[in-house]
Write a protein that holds these residues in place. Structure first.
Motif, PDB file in Angstrom:
ATOM      1  N   ARG A  10     -12.103   0.983  11.982  1.00  0.00           N
ATOM      2  CA  ARG A  10     -12.040  -0.444  12.313  1.00  0.00           C
ATOM      3  C   ARG A  10     -12.638  -1.292  11.195  1.00  0.00           C
ATOM      4  O   ARG A  10     -12.093  -2.344  10.850  1.00  0.00           O
ATOM      5  CB  ARG A  10     -12.743  -0.732  13.643  1.00  0.00           C
ATOM      6  N   ILE A  11     -13.728  -0.836  10.611  1.00  0.00           N
ATOM      7  CA  ILE A  11     -14.337  -1.568   9.498  1.00  0.00           C
ATOM      8  C   ILE A  11     -13.345  -1.642   8.336  1.00  0.00           C
ATOM      9  O   ILE A  11     -13.205  -2.694   7.700  1.00  0.00           O
ATOM     10  CB  ILE A  11     -15.668  -0.924   9.064  1.00  0.00           C
ATOM     11  N   SER A  12     -12.637  -0.564   8.073  1.00  0.00           N
ATOM     12  CA  SER A  12     -11.638  -0.556   6.995  1.00  0.00           C
ATOM     13  C   SER A  12     -10.518  -1.560   7.273  1.00  0.00           C
ATOM     14  O   SER A  12     -10.082  -2.286   6.376  1.00  0.00           O
ATOM     15  CB  SER A  12     -11.035   0.838   6.836  1.00  0.00           C
ATOM     16  N   LYS A  13     -10.064  -1.608   8.521  1.00  0.00           N
ATOM     17  CA  LYS A  13      -9.011  -2.571   8.892  1.00  0.00           C
ATOM     18  C   LYS A  13      -9.507  -4.011   8.743  1.00  0.00           C
ATOM     19  O   LYS A  13      -8.779  -4.887   8.290  1.00  0.00           O
ATOM     20  CB  LYS A  13      -8.533  -2.312  10.315  1.00  0.00           C
ATOM     21  N   ILE A  14     -10.742  -4.234   9.141  1.00  0.00           N
ATOM     22  CA  ILE A  14     -11.328  -5.572   9.007  1.00  0.00           C
ATOM     23  C   ILE A  14     -11.383  -5.973   7.537  1.00  0.00           C
ATOM     24  O   ILE A  14     -11.053  -7.109   7.181  1.00  0.00           O
ATOM     25  CB  ILE A  14     -12.733  -5.622   9.649  1.00  0.00           C
ATOM     26  N   LYS A  15     -11.784  -5.051   6.675  1.00  0.00           N
ATOM     27  CA  LYS A  15     -11.859  -5.353   5.242  1.00  0.00           C
ATOM     28  C   LYS A  15     -10.489  -5.715   4.687  1.00  0.00           C
ATOM     29  O   LYS A  15     -10.376  -6.633   3.863  1.00  0.00           O
ATOM     30  CB  LYS A  15     -12.458  -4.174   4.485  1.00  0.00           C
ATOM     31  N   LEU A  16      -9.450  -5.015   5.137  1.00  0.00           N
ATOM     32  CA  LEU A  16      -8.095  -5.342   4.682  1.00  0.00           C
ATOM     33  C   LEU A  16      -7.671  -6.726   5.172  1.00  0.00           C
ATOM     34  O   LEU A  16      -7.096  -7.512   4.413  1.00  0.00           O
ATOM     35  CB  LEU A  16      -7.099  -4.282   5.169  1.00  0.00           C
ATOM     36  N   GLU A  17      -7.954  -7.015   6.438  1.00  0.00           N
ATOM     37  CA  GLU A  17      -7.632  -8.327   6.989  1.00  0.00           C
ATOM     38  C   GLU A  17      -8.373  -9.431   6.230  1.00  0.00           C
ATOM     39  O   GLU A  17      -7.808 -10.492   5.938  1.00  0.00           O
ATOM     40  CB  GLU A  17      -7.987  -8.394   8.473  1.00  0.00           C
ATOM     41  N   LYS A  18      -9.642  -9.178   5.926  1.00  0.00           N
ATOM     42  CA  LYS A  18     -10.429 -10.151   5.164  1.00  0.00           C
ATOM     43  C   LYS A  18      -9.831 -10.372   3.785  1.00  0.00           C
ATOM     44  O   LYS A  18      -9.768 -11.510   3.310  1.00  0.00           O
ATOM     45  CB  LYS A  18     -11.875  -9.664   5.012  1.00  0.00           C
ATOM     46  N   GLN A  19      -9.415  -9.296   3.145  1.00  0.00           N
ATOM     47  CA  GLN A  19      -8.852  -9.404   1.804  1.00  0.00           C
ATOM     48  C   GLN A  19      -7.591 -10.268   1.801  1.00  0.00           C
ATOM     49  O   GLN A  19      -7.413 -11.109   0.912  1.00  0.00           O
ATOM     50  CB  GLN A  19      -8.546  -8.017   1.250  1.00  0.00           C
ATOM     51  N   LEU A  67      -6.872 -12.676   3.917  1.00  0.00           N
ATOM     52  CA  LEU A  67      -7.293 -14.063   4.115  1.00  0.00           C
ATOM     53  C   LEU A  67      -7.989 -14.624   2.872  1.00  0.00           C
ATOM     54  O   LEU A  67      -7.807 -15.800   2.537  1.00  0.00           O
ATOM     55  CB  LEU A  67      -8.203 -14.176   5.337  1.00  0.00           C
ATOM     56  N   GLU A  68      -8.771 -13.802   2.198  1.00  0.00           N
ATOM     57  CA  GLU A  68      -9.423 -14.251   0.961  1.00  0.00           C
ATOM     58  C   GLU A  68      -8.378 -14.686  -0.059  1.00  0.00           C
ATOM     59  O   GLU A  68      -8.546 -15.702  -0.738  1.00  0.00           O
ATOM     60  CB  GLU A  68     -10.298 -13.140   0.386  1.00  0.00           C
ATOM     61  N   ASN A  69      -7.310 -13.917  -0.164  1.00  0.00           N
ATOM     62  CA  ASN A  69      -6.236 -14.269  -1.101  1.00  0.00           C
ATOM     63  C   ASN A  69      -5.521 -15.544  -0.663  1.00  0.00           C
ATOM     64  O   ASN A  69      -5.251 -16.413  -1.494  1.00  0.00           O
ATOM     65  CB  ASN A  69      -5.241 -13.110  -1.233  1.00  0.00           C
ATOM     66  N   GLU A  70      -5.209 -15.642   0.615  1.00  0.00           N
ATOM     67  CA  GLU A  70      -4.504 -16.830   1.125  1.00  0.00           C
ATOM     68  C   GLU A  70      -5.352 -18.086   0.957  1.00  0.00           C
ATOM     69  O   GLU A  70      -4.829 -19.163   0.656  1.00  0.00           O
ATOM     70  CB  GLU A  70      -4.134 -16.639   2.595  1.00  0.00           C
ATOM     71  N   LEU A  71      -6.648 -17.947   1.194  1.00  0.00           N
ATOM     72  CA  LEU A  71      -7.545 -19.104   1.134  1.00  0.00           C
ATOM     73  C   LEU A  71      -8.140 -19.304  -0.273  1.00  0.00           C
ATOM     74  O   LEU A  71      -8.930 -20.222  -0.477  1.00  0.00           O
ATOM     75  CB  LEU A  71      -8.679 -18.939   2.159  1.00  0.00           C
ATOM     76  N   LYS A  72      -7.760 -18.405  -1.176  1.00  0.00           N
ATOM     77  CA  LYS A  72      -8.254 -18.473  -2.557  1.00  0.00           C
ATOM     78  C   LYS A  72      -9.788 -18.446  -2.594  1.00  0.00           C
ATOM     79  O   LYS A  72     -10.427 -19.233  -3.301  1.00  0.00           O
ATOM     80  CB  LYS A  72      -7.703 -19.692  -3.276  1.00  0.00           C
ATOM     81  N   LEU A  73     -10.360 -17.508  -1.844  1.00  0.00           N
ATOM     82  CA  LEU A  73     -11.807 -17.372  -1.810  1.00  0.00           C
ATOM     83  C   LEU A  73     -12.318 -16.450  -2.903  1.00  0.00           C
ATOM     84  O   LEU A  73     -13.508 -16.411  -3.171  1.00  0.00           O
ATOM     85  CB  LEU A  73     -12.259 -16.825  -0.442  1.00  0.00           C
ATOM     86  N   VAL A  74     -11.417 -15.707  -3.500  1.00  0.00           N
ATOM     87  CA  VAL A  74     -11.815 -14.756  -4.537  1.00  0.00           C
ATOM     88  C   VAL A  74     -11.302 -15.236  -5.876  1.00  0.00           C
ATOM     89  O   VAL A  74     -10.273 -15.777  -6.039  1.00  0.00           O
ATOM     90  CB  VAL A  74     -11.245 -13.349  -4.242  1.00  0.00           C
ATOM     91  N   ASN A 122     -10.932 -17.472  11.429  1.00  0.00           N
ATOM     92  CA  ASN A 122     -10.608 -16.057  11.606  1.00  0.00           C
ATOM     93  C   ASN A 122     -11.362 -15.216  10.585  1.00  0.00           C
ATOM     94  O   ASN A 122     -11.915 -14.158  10.921  1.00  0.00           O
ATOM     95  CB  ASN A 122      -9.102 -15.849  11.471  1.00  0.00           C
ATOM     96  N   TYR A 123     -11.428 -15.693   9.355  1.00  0.00           N
ATOM     97  CA  TYR A 123     -12.156 -14.999   8.300  1.00  0.00           C
ATOM     98  C   TYR A 123     -13.635 -14.856   8.672  1.00  0.00           C
ATOM     99  O   TYR A 123     -14.220 -13.784   8.542  1.00  0.00           O
ATOM    100  CB  TYR A 123     -11.997 -15.742   6.969  1.00  0.00           C
ATOM    101  N   ILE A 124     -14.223 -15.930   9.135  1.00  0.00           N
ATOM    102  CA  ILE A 124     -15.635 -15.912   9.532  1.00  0.00           C
ATOM    103  C   ILE A 124     -15.850 -14.915  10.673  1.00  0.00           C
ATOM    104  O   ILE A 124     -16.822 -14.151  10.664  1.00  0.00           O
ATOM    105  CB  ILE A 124     -16.114 -17.330   9.920  1.00  0.00           C
ATOM    106  N   SER A 125     -14.948 -14.893  11.628  1.00  0.00           N
ATOM    107  CA  SER A 125     -15.044 -13.929  12.730  1.00  0.00           C
ATOM    108  C   SER A 125     -14.980 -12.499  12.216  1.00  0.00           C
ATOM    109  O   SER A 125     -15.708 -11.616  12.700  1.00  0.00           O
ATOM    110  CB  SER A 125     -13.913 -14.151  13.740  1.00  0.00           C
ATOM    111  N   LEU A 126     -14.116 -12.259  11.239  1.00  0.00           N
ATOM    112  CA  LEU A 126     -14.010 -10.923  10.654  1.00  0.00           C
ATOM    113  C   LEU A 126     -15.293 -10.531   9.932  1.00  0.00           C
ATOM    114  O   LEU A 126     -15.728  -9.377  10.010  1.00  0.00           O
ATOM    115  CB  LEU A 126     -12.816 -10.847   9.699  1.00  0.00           C
ATOM    116  N   VAL A 127     -15.897 -11.473   9.236  1.00  0.00           N
ATOM    117  CA  VAL A 127     -17.159 -11.194   8.545  1.00  0.00           C
ATOM    118  C   VAL A 127     -18.226 -10.799   9.564  1.00  0.00           C
ATOM    119  O   VAL A 127     -18.933  -9.797   9.381  1.00  0.00           O
ATOM    120  CB  VAL A 127     -17.632 -12.415   7.714  1.00  0.00           C
TER     121      VAL A 127
END
Length: 74
Positions: free
Chosen positions: A56-65, A67-74, A18-23
């Motif tokens: 939509r880009i703003s919403k995508i960035k929030l969704e990515k953030q 997932l980044e936290n959940e997946l510990k990507l940051v 899902n994260y990759i799709s958002l990117v």
């Protein structure tokens, strides 16, 4: 590997896909936004077209953030 670990890996894999799709979606929308700005710079309709894309880009960035936290990507 037990069922719990397998389910955890499946969940993580789904989140990562899902994260990759958002990117990809963010990149594509950003490119389209750039093209619209280039081609319709003087058009009165440009804002009408651009605003939903920026939203939509703003919403995508929030969704990515999230997932980044959940997946510990940051």
């Amino acid at each position: 590997m037990d069922v719990s670990e397998l389910n955890s890996l499946k969940s993580e894999n789904k989140k990562l896909r899902n994260y990759i799709s958002l990117v990809y979606a963010e990149i594509e929308l950003s490119q389209r936004l750039y093209e619209i700005k280039q081609n319709f710079a003087d058009s009165p309709d440009s804002k009408r077209i651009i605003v939903p894309i920026v939203d939509r880009i703003s919403k995508i960035k929030l969704e990515k953030q999230v997932l980044e936290n959940e997946l510990k990507l940051v």
